[in-house]
Motif scaffolding. Sequence first.
Motif, PDB file in Angstrom:
ATOM      1  N   ASP A 170       0.857  -1.190   0.000  1.00 23.76           N
ATOM      2  CA  ASP A 170       0.000   0.000   0.000  1.00 23.76           C
ATOM      3  C   ASP A 170       0.891   1.237   0.000  1.00 23.76           C
ATOM      4  O   ASP A 170       1.852   1.307   0.767  1.00 23.76           O
ATOM      5  CB  ASP A 170      -0.899   0.024   1.237  1.00 23.76           C
ATOM      6  CG  ASP A 170      -1.965  -1.073   1.206  1.00 23.76           C
ATOM      7  OD1 ASP A 170      -2.455  -1.399   0.114  1.00 23.76           O
ATOM      8  OD2 ASP A 170      -2.298  -1.591   2.288  1.00 23.76           O
ATOM      9  N   VAL A 171       0.547   2.198  -0.868  1.00 25.56           N
ATOM     10  CA  VAL A 171       1.295   3.451  -0.926  1.00 25.56           C
ATOM     11  C   VAL A 171       0.311   4.614  -0.937  1.00 25.56           C
ATOM     12  O   VAL A 171      -0.846   4.473  -1.339  1.00 25.56           O
ATOM     13  CB  VAL A 171       2.223   3.549  -2.161  1.00 25.56           C
ATOM     14  CG1 VAL A 171       3.326   2.508  -2.109  1.00 25.56           C
ATOM     15  CG2 VAL A 171       1.452   3.434  -3.456  1.00 25.56           C
ATOM     16  N   VAL A 172       0.784   5.762  -0.478  1.00 25.42           N
ATOM     17  CA  VAL A 172       0.033   7.005  -0.545  1.00 25.42           C
ATOM     18  C   VAL A 172       0.866   7.970  -1.375  1.00 25.42           C
ATOM     19  O   VAL A 172       2.044   8.199  -1.070  1.00 25.42           O
ATOM     20  CB  VAL A 172      -0.245   7.578   0.862  1.00 25.42           C
ATOM     21  CG1 VAL A 172      -0.939   8.930   0.757  1.00 25.42           C
ATOM     22  CG2 VAL A 172      -1.085   6.600   1.673  1.00 25.42           C
ATOM     23  N   VAL A 173       0.256   8.506  -2.414  1.00 23.14           N
ATOM     24  CA  VAL A 173       0.966   9.346  -3.370  1.00 23.14           C
ATOM     25  C   VAL A 173       0.394  10.763  -3.324  1.00 23.14           C
ATOM     26  O   VAL A 173      -0.715  10.998  -3.803  1.00 23.14           O
ATOM     27  CB  VAL A 173       0.826   8.770  -4.797  1.00 23.14           C
ATOM     28  CG1 VAL A 173       1.570   9.630  -5.801  1.00 23.14           C
ATOM     29  CG2 VAL A 173       1.311   7.327  -4.845  1.00 23.14           C
ATOM     30  N   PRO A 174       1.135  11.716  -2.739  1.00 21.27           N
ATOM     31  CA  PRO A 174       0.695  13.109  -2.794  1.00 21.27           C
ATOM     32  C   PRO A 174       0.836  13.618  -4.228  1.00 21.27           C
ATOM     33  O   PRO A 174       1.817  13.327  -4.904  1.00 21.27           O
ATOM     34  CB  PRO A 174       1.662  13.848  -1.864  1.00 21.27           C
ATOM     35  CG  PRO A 174       2.502  12.810  -1.212  1.00 21.27           C
ATOM     36  CD  PRO A 174       2.367  11.551  -1.985  1.00 21.27           C
ATOM     37  N   SER A 175      -0.173  14.358  -4.684  1.00 19.70           N
ATOM     38  CA  SER A 175      -0.175  14.814  -6.065  1.00 19.70           C
ATOM     39  C   SER A 175      -0.819  16.187  -6.164  1.00 19.70           C
ATOM     40  O   SER A 175      -1.698  16.523  -5.380  1.00 19.70           O
ATOM     41  CB  SER A 175      -0.964  13.813  -6.920  1.00 19.70           C
ATOM     42  OG  SER A 175      -0.996  14.190  -8.263  1.00 19.70           O
ATOM     43  N   SER A 176      -0.356  16.944  -7.136  1.00 19.33           N
ATOM     44  CA  SER A 176      -1.020  18.210  -7.447  1.00 19.33           C
ATOM     45  C   SER A 176      -1.623  18.083  -8.838  1.00 19.33           C
ATOM     46  O   SER A 176      -1.235  17.218  -9.625  1.00 19.33           O
ATOM     47  CB  SER A 176      -0.029  19.372  -7.396  1.00 19.33           C
ATOM     48  OG  SER A 176       0.961  19.227  -8.404  1.00 19.33           O
ATOM     49  N   PHE A 177      -2.565  18.955  -9.142  1.00 18.99           N
ATOM     50  CA  PHE A 177      -3.231  18.939 -10.436  1.00 18.99           C
ATOM     51  C   PHE A 177      -3.461  20.368 -10.888  1.00 18.99           C
ATOM     52  O   PHE A 177      -3.860  21.221 -10.098  1.00 18.99           O
ATOM     53  CB  PHE A 177      -4.586  18.213 -10.330  1.00 18.99           C
ATOM     54  CG  PHE A 177      -5.402  18.287 -11.582  1.00 18.99           C
ATOM     55  CD1 PHE A 177      -5.102  17.482 -12.661  1.00 18.99           C
ATOM     56  CD2 PHE A 177      -6.458  19.182 -11.686  1.00 18.99           C
ATOM     57  CE1 PHE A 177      -5.841  17.557 -13.833  1.00 18.99           C
ATOM     58  CE2 PHE A 177      -7.206  19.254 -12.850  1.00 18.99           C
ATOM     59  CZ  PHE A 177      -6.902  18.445 -13.922  1.00 18.99           C
ATOM     60  N   LYS A 178      -3.194  20.617 -12.174  1.00 17.82           N
ATOM     61  CA  LYS A 178      -3.536  21.929 -12.730  1.00 17.82           C
ATOM     62  C   LYS A 178      -4.037  21.740 -14.149  1.00 17.82           C
ATOM     63  O   LYS A 178      -3.628  20.820 -14.860  1.00 17.82           O
ATOM     64  CB  LYS A 178      -2.354  22.888 -12.682  1.00 17.82           C
ATOM     65  CG  LYS A 178      -1.202  22.540 -13.590  1.00 17.82           C
ATOM     66  CD  LYS A 178      -0.096  23.577 -13.473  1.00 17.82           C
ATOM     67  CE  LYS A 178       1.076  23.179 -14.346  1.00 17.82           C
ATOM     68  NZ  LYS A 178       2.150  24.149 -14.313  1.00 17.82           N
ATOM     69  N   GLU A 179      -4.954  22.604 -14.517  1.00 14.88           N
ATOM     70  CA  GLU A 179      -5.505  22.572 -15.861  1.00 14.88           C
ATOM     71  C   GLU A 179      -4.814  23.632 -16.707  1.00 14.88           C
ATOM     72  O   GLU A 179      -4.623  24.762 -16.268  1.00 14.88           O
ATOM     73  CB  GLU A 179      -7.006  22.831 -15.824  1.00 14.88           C
ATOM     74  CG  GLU A 179      -7.768  21.695 -15.165  1.00 14.88           C
ATOM     75  CD  GLU A 179      -9.256  21.939 -15.089  1.00 14.88           C
ATOM     76  OE1 GLU A 179      -9.985  21.266 -15.847  1.00 14.88           O
ATOM     77  OE2 GLU A 179      -9.680  22.782 -14.280  1.00 14.88           O
ATOM     78  N   GLU A 180      -4.420  23.240 -17.910  1.00 17.03           N
ATOM     79  CA  GLU A 180      -3.835  24.148 -18.884  1.00 17.03           C
ATOM     80  C   GLU A 180      -4.555  23.920 -20.198  1.00 17.03           C
ATOM     81  O   GLU A 180      -4.234  22.976 -20.935  1.00 17.03           O
ATOM     82  CB  GLU A 180      -2.331  23.913 -19.043  1.00 17.03           C
ATOM     83  CG  GLU A 180      -1.516  24.361 -17.857  1.00 17.03           C
ATOM     84  CD  GLU A 180      -0.018  24.218 -18.074  1.00 17.03           C
ATOM     85  OE1 GLU A 180       0.417  23.780 -19.161  1.00 17.03           O
ATOM     86  OE2 GLU A 180       0.712  24.541 -17.134  1.00 17.03           O
ATOM     87  N   GLY A 181      -5.532  24.765 -20.478  1.00 14.52           N
ATOM     88  CA  GLY A 181      -6.354  24.565 -21.668  1.00 14.52           C
ATOM     89  C   GLY A 181      -7.142  23.284 -21.519  1.00 14.52           C
ATOM     90  O   GLY A 181      -7.844  23.097 -20.530  1.00 14.52           O
ATOM     91  N   GLU A 182      -7.006  22.387 -22.476  1.00 14.69           N
ATOM     92  CA  GLU A 182      -7.713  21.110 -22.407  1.00 14.69           C
ATOM     93  C   GLU A 182      -6.843  19.998 -21.844  1.00 14.69           C
ATOM     94  O   GLU A 182      -7.197  18.827 -21.904  1.00 14.69           O
ATOM     95  CB  GLU A 182      -8.238  20.733 -23.795  1.00 14.69           C
ATOM     96  CG  GLU A 182      -9.326  21.670 -24.266  1.00 14.69           C
ATOM     97  CD  GLU A 182     -10.068  21.151 -25.479  1.00 14.69           C
ATOM     98  OE1 GLU A 182      -9.854  20.009 -25.887  1.00 14.69           O
ATOM     99  OE2 GLU A 182     -10.886  21.926 -25.998  1.00 14.69           O
TER     100      GLU A 182
END
Length: 186
Positions: free
Chosen positions: A131-143
Motif C-alpha cells: 500500500d502506498v500514498v501518493v501526494p499529487s497536485s493537479f492543474k488545468e492548462e487549456g484542455e
Amino acid sequence: MMKTLFRISVLAALLPLATQAAEYTQVDVKQSAINFSYQQMGVAMDGKFNEFTSTLKFDPAKPAEGKAVFDVALASIDAGTEEANGEVAGKDWFNTAAFPQAHFESGAIKALGDNKFEVSGKLTIKGKTIDVVVPSSFKEEGEKGIFAGSFTIRRGDFAIGEGSWSTFDIVANDIQVKFTITANQQ
C-alpha cells in the motif's frame, strides 16, 4: 420570495463552473515522465523509465470517483549508462525476465484543497504488493490536465537488490519516485 431569488442567484453563479468540469482520460505519454532518484555511495543519482501504459479517469469536480492504473515497463529503465541499465534489469535487481512490469492501481483519491490530492493505492514490483500514498497536485492548462508529485519507496520492501546488493551501504534503501503526467480531456 427572497429565498427563492437567492437560490436562483447561487445556482446561476455556479452553473458556469459546473459546465467547465471535464474528465481527463487520455494520458499523453510523450509529455509525461516517471523519474526516480536515490543515493549510491553517498552520491545523488537520477534515472527514468521510458515506457509505461495507463488507464486514467479524473474529474477535478469529482476526485473521489477517479481512478488511475499505471504499468511501467521495467526494462525501459534509463539509469544513466547501458551497463547500469543491463545490471538493474538483471536477476538481482528488477529481474525483468520474470517481472517485466511494475503496476500501480489507485484505490481512493482524496481532495486536500488548493488542487492537492492524496492518491492511495497498491504498488506491485517483483510480485510484491504494498500500500502506498501518493501526494499529487493537479492543474488545468487549456484542455490538458497536469498531475505532478513524488513519493518514496523502500527498495528492500520489494527485494530490489538481492544477494550482495540486499544491504544498503552502497545503494540506499530509499528511492524517490517523481512523476509528471499530462492527460487530455475525454
